[in-house]
Scaffold this active site. Structure first.
Site, PDB file in Angstrom:
ATOM      1  N   HIS A 463       0.725  -1.154   0.059  1.00  0.00           N
ATOM      2  CA  HIS A 463      -0.007  -0.082  -0.031  1.00  0.00           C
ATOM      3  C   HIS A 463       0.871   1.207   0.089  1.00  0.00           C
ATOM      4  O   HIS A 463       0.697   2.215   1.055  1.00  0.00           O
ATOM      5  CB  HIS A 463      -0.926   0.162   1.267  1.00  0.00           C
ATOM      6  CG  HIS A 463      -1.968  -1.162   1.090  1.00  0.00           C
ATOM      7  ND1 HIS A 463      -2.426  -1.477   2.654  1.00  0.00           N
ATOM      8  CD2 HIS A 463      -2.552  -1.919   0.090  1.00  0.00           C
ATOM      9  CE1 HIS A 463      -3.094  -2.676   2.300  1.00  0.00           C
ATOM     10  NE2 HIS A 463      -3.325  -2.842   0.793  1.00  0.00           N
TER      11      HIS A 463
HETATM   12  C1  LIG Z   1      -0.023  -7.664  -4.687  1.00  0.00           C
HETATM   13  C2  LIG Z   1      -0.950  -6.499  -4.323  1.00  0.00           C
HETATM   14  C3  LIG Z   1      -2.059  -6.828  -3.377  1.00  0.00           C
HETATM   15  C4  LIG Z   1      -2.858  -5.884  -2.998  1.00  0.00           C
HETATM   16  N1  LIG Z   1      -4.149  -6.065  -2.416  1.00  0.00           N
HETATM   17  C5  LIG Z   1      -5.062  -5.135  -2.049  1.00  0.00           C
HETATM   18  C6  LIG Z   1      -6.115  -5.646  -1.477  1.00  0.00           C
HETATM   19  O1  LIG Z   1      -6.700  -6.909  -1.133  1.00  0.00           O
HETATM   20  N2  LIG Z   1      -6.963  -4.662  -1.430  1.00  0.00           N
HETATM   21  C7  LIG Z   1      -6.854  -3.177  -1.714  1.00  0.00           C
HETATM   22  O2  LIG Z   1      -7.782  -2.632  -1.502  1.00  0.00           O
HETATM   23  N3  LIG Z   1      -5.878  -2.988  -2.219  1.00  0.00           N
HETATM   24  C8  LIG Z   1      -4.801  -3.923  -2.345  1.00  0.00           C
HETATM   25  N4  LIG Z   1      -3.451  -3.647  -3.100  1.00  0.00           N
HETATM   26  C9  LIG Z   1      -3.353  -2.109  -3.254  1.00  0.00           C
HETATM   27  C10 LIG Z   1      -4.192  -1.621  -4.636  1.00  0.00           C
HETATM   28  O3  LIG Z   1      -4.432  -2.445  -5.454  1.00  0.00           O
HETATM   29  C11 LIG Z   1      -3.343  -0.209  -4.988  1.00  0.00           C
HETATM   30  O4  LIG Z   1      -3.279   0.416  -3.926  1.00  0.00           O
HETATM   31  C12 LIG Z   1      -4.109   0.270  -5.930  1.00  0.00           C
HETATM   32  O5  LIG Z   1      -4.226  -0.533  -7.085  1.00  0.00           O
HETATM   33  C13 LIG Z   1      -3.111   1.502  -6.537  1.00  0.00           C
HETATM   34  O6  LIG Z   1      -3.811   2.100  -7.768  1.00  0.00           O
HETATM   35  P1  LIG Z   1      -3.158   3.097  -8.527  1.00  0.00           P
HETATM   36  O7  LIG Z   1      -4.308   3.620  -9.743  1.00  0.00           O
HETATM   37  O8  LIG Z   1      -2.593   4.283  -7.844  1.00  0.00           O
HETATM   38  O9  LIG Z   1      -1.819   2.414  -9.481  1.00  0.00           O
HETATM   39  P2  LIG Z   1      -2.051   1.005 -10.480  1.00  0.00           P
HETATM   40  O10 LIG Z   1      -3.391   0.465  -9.900  1.00  0.00           O
HETATM   41  O11 LIG Z   1      -0.844   0.308  -9.836  1.00  0.00           O
HETATM   42  O12 LIG Z   1      -1.827   1.802 -11.797  1.00  0.00           O
HETATM   43  C14 LIG Z   1      -0.815   2.283 -12.248  1.00  0.00           C
HETATM   44  C15 LIG Z   1      -0.865   1.945 -13.886  1.00  0.00           C
HETATM   45  O13 LIG Z   1      -0.207   2.970 -14.601  1.00  0.00           O
HETATM   46  C16 LIG Z   1       0.765   2.199 -15.381  1.00  0.00           C
HETATM   47  N5  LIG Z   1       1.960   3.223 -15.698  1.00  0.00           N
HETATM   48  C17 LIG Z   1       2.900   3.479 -14.864  1.00  0.00           C
HETATM   49  N6  LIG Z   1       3.746   4.065 -15.425  1.00  0.00           N
HETATM   50  C18 LIG Z   1       3.054   4.217 -16.869  1.00  0.00           C
HETATM   51  C19 LIG Z   1       4.104   5.110 -17.905  1.00  0.00           C
HETATM   52  N7  LIG Z   1       5.103   5.751 -17.602  1.00  0.00           N
HETATM   53  N8  LIG Z   1       3.357   4.956 -19.171  1.00  0.00           N
HETATM   54  C20 LIG Z   1       2.268   4.426 -19.014  1.00  0.00           C
HETATM   55  N9  LIG Z   1       1.747   3.497 -18.078  1.00  0.00           N
HETATM   56  C21 LIG Z   1       2.169   3.648 -16.965  1.00  0.00           C
HETATM   57  C22 LIG Z   1       1.084   0.698 -14.799  1.00  0.00           C
HETATM   58  O14 LIG Z   1       1.205  -0.228 -15.811  1.00  0.00           O
HETATM   59  C23 LIG Z   1      -0.328   0.521 -14.177  1.00  0.00           C
HETATM   60  O15 LIG Z   1      -1.162  -0.022 -15.040  1.00  0.00           O
HETATM   61  C24 LIG Z   1      -2.725  -4.569  -3.494  1.00  0.00           C
HETATM   62  C25 LIG Z   1      -1.623  -4.447  -4.230  1.00  0.00           C
HETATM   63  C26 LIG Z   1      -0.761  -5.432  -4.784  1.00  0.00           C
HETATM   64  C27 LIG Z   1       0.436  -4.962  -5.675  1.00  0.00           C
END
Ligand SMILES: Cc1cc2nc3c(=O)[nH]c(=O)nc-3n(C[C@H](O)[C@H](O)[C@H](O)COP(=O)(O)OP(=O)(O)OC[C@H]3O[C@@H](n4cnc5c(N)ncnc54)[C@H](O)[C@@H]3O)c2cc1C
Length: 530
Positions: A463
């Protein structure tokens, strides 16, 4: 091609934006994702998550720098690199956090972010199969369901927690967070419900929406202080995309600050050190990094009913034909929230996830035999780290200094997690199943011994937040409208904007952040058009 909005990253936040901003048909929206499509069957079969955690092709596979308070270990940080981002590889636990988390954001100078103001957005996003009430929605794109399959050990665990004196909680997102019970999960009919499934699928049907996968954004381009375009690596080529509207960074808590720094927005000295021209000196970019550090207690099980050695083919076949059985489990089926004896305000400050299997090193180290695991973490850690560029090469991974346990209170709370886990495991409901303790083991009892175990074994529970903090102080990166300070046409919309971690898992809060951002963006458009 000119777009009104270009979204960087199709993760938890990016897919929400894609759907909401394209819904009216009035705006041309482009979504760029570095990873590929979410075709992999293990993404959709929930129990497949065990196989996804170290899958190289859909994961950024980050590691921290050596952590000084964890015996200089480098900790493994998986992040999704695929449609749906981390919502395609996460454990699907649906948790919002506590009312006070959001009220603290608002009180820190972020109008519009109090719990009362964000609750409608949680409800709007949610399709809870239990139905709607004052706290829940049943008609949103994010499907929230009860688990279709649970292990008898998970039930014994919840009973054991009650025997240890904790209340039973049927809804951690209800009026009270404290207590133990089963997690609700982001699933529909036994399938993972990522934001790609819930939101992106709708956007893809619209003529005014374009999705490009395998498109890694390398840098933001500017016209004076306005963000106007992006350099994007597609295969071996670099292409340029332009916008007359806005660029929305949703790359997640590691990649969004990295991209800002590569583009000249960040701590000036650090950028100069890497030969990057400074467009805006924002010292908060990459700072304020914090995460839930997690410690596991592992107990041998005397019965072969755990998920340690499933018959993979039988699980997959049953799942394929009936959408039932172990394939539908998120593995971390049960858990809870507890108030430690160090808490002064009565709010739960510890979270637990129970796994009916022996889980070591994110499941990468398969242990022999049968057992069960309790994860424990401190919900509002005080330690802060940062991340920085390793070089000006956009393809180089950034350096992550999580700086876990730099504040002694965080360690105290993890010691309490170990003690509570052991107490619950010793209750009558688990006695028929409990063999010897495997980790930390019966010789580890005193506080210094438990502390040493934590330094040896603690890992992330995934997280990380805070690296593009929302606020008004000198370390803030975005304002309460999520606009990058001092730059026009650029917002950050993902987990990185959280000024402080919410008291729970971070997917649902990130979805809420993007729901709110889409309102802010569309309202600004309507005001300008009026
Ligand atoms: C293994 C794991 C288990 C988890 N379990 C839970 C859970 O059970 N419940 C829960 O609530 N949360 C959980 N989390 C946390 C939650 O999933 C994350 O906090 C959330 O998904 C973050 O969302 P985000 O949009 O910030 O980033 P992300 O969902 O990580 O999305 C970022 C996206 O941007 C893309 N990207 C990055 N840089 C670039 C670039 N330069 N050009 C183009 N694309 C790019 C990436 O490839 C990715 O697809 C877990 C996370 C992980 C990794």
């Amino acid at each position: 091609m000119q777009y009104d909005y270009i979204i960087v990253g199709a993760g938890s936040a990016g897919c929400v934006l894609a759907d909401r901003l394209s819904a009216s048909g009035q705006h041309r929206v482009l979504l760029l994702e570095a990873g590929g499509s979410d075709w992999h069957p293990f993404i959709h079969m929930p129990a497949g998550l065990a196989k996804l955690v170290s899958n190289q092709s859909i994961n950024w596979n980050y590691n921290t720098e050596p952590e000084p308070n964890l015996n200089n270990r480098r900790l493994y940080w998986p992040r999704g690199k695929v449609l749906g981002g981390s919502s395609s590889i996460n454990a699907m636990c649906y948790i919002r956090g506590q009312r006070a988390d959001y009220d603290a954001w608002a009180a820190a100078g972020n109008p519009g972010w109090s719990f009362a103001e964000v609750l409608p957005l949680f409800r709007r996003s949610e399709a809870n199969t239990r139905g709607t009430d004052a706290l829940h929605g049943d008609a949103g794109p994010l499907s929230v369901d009860d688990l279709k399959h649970t292990n008898p050990l998970s039930h014994a665990f919840v009973d054991a927690a009650q025997q240890a004196g904790y209340p039973r909680n049927e809804d951690f997102n209800g009026a009270e967070q404290a207590g133990f019970g089963f997690y609700q999960v982001t699933q529909r009919n036994g399938q993972r419900w990522s934001t790609a499934a819930g939101y992106l699928k709708r956007a893809k049907e619209r003529a005014n929406f374009t999705l490009m996968t395998g498109a890694q954004v390398l840098r933001i381009r500017f016209d004076h202080d306005r963000a106007v375009g992006l350099d994007v690596r597609i295969g071996k080529h670099i292409e340029r995309f332009e916008t007359s509207g806005e660029i929305l960074l949703s790359g997640g808590a590691i990649n969004s600050p990295q991209l800002l720094m590569l583009s000249g927005i960040g701590p000036a000295d650090h950028l100069r050190h890497h030969g990057i021209g400074v467009r805006m000196d924002l010292p908060g970019v990459g700072a304020n990094l914090h995460d839930h550090l997690d410690i596991c207690v592992l107990q041998r099980c005397t019965q072969k009913i755990t998920y340690d050695h499933p018959n993979d083919a039988a699980v997959a076949l049953k799942y394929l034909f009936t959408r039932s059985g172990l394939g539908t489990s998120n593995v971390a089926e049960a858990g809870g929230f507890a108030v430690s004896r160090h808490a002064s305000d009565g709010r739960p400050d510890l979270q637990f996830h129970f796994v009916p299997a022996m889980l070591d090193d994110h499941g990468r180290n398969r242990l022999p035999g049968y057992g069960f695991t309790m994860h424990g973490c401190a919900l509002r850690p005080k330690s802060r780290g940062h991340l920085e560029l390793a070089s000006s090469d956009p393809l180089a991974k950034p350096r992550i200094y999580a700086n876990y346990l730099s504040e002694p209170e965080d360690l105290k709370l993890l010691v309490e997690c170990v003690r509570i886990s052991r107490d619950i495991f010793a209750q009558p409901a688990l006695v028929p199943f409990a063999g010897d303790e495997y980790l930390p083991g019966k010789d580890v009892n005193s506080t210094p011994e438990i502390e040493s175990f934590i330094r040896r074994k603690a890992e992330t529970i995934y997280h990380p937040v805070g690296t593009c903090k929302m606020g008004q102080d000198a370390s803030a990166v975005v304002d309460a409208q999520l606009r990058v300070r001092g730059i026009d046409g650029l917002r950050v919309i993902d987990a990185s904007i959280m000024p402080t971690l919410v008291s729970g898992n971070t997917n649902a809060p990130t979805v809420m952040i993007a729901e709110k951002a889409s309102d802010l963006i569309l309202n600004q458009y309507l005001r300008a058009a009026a």
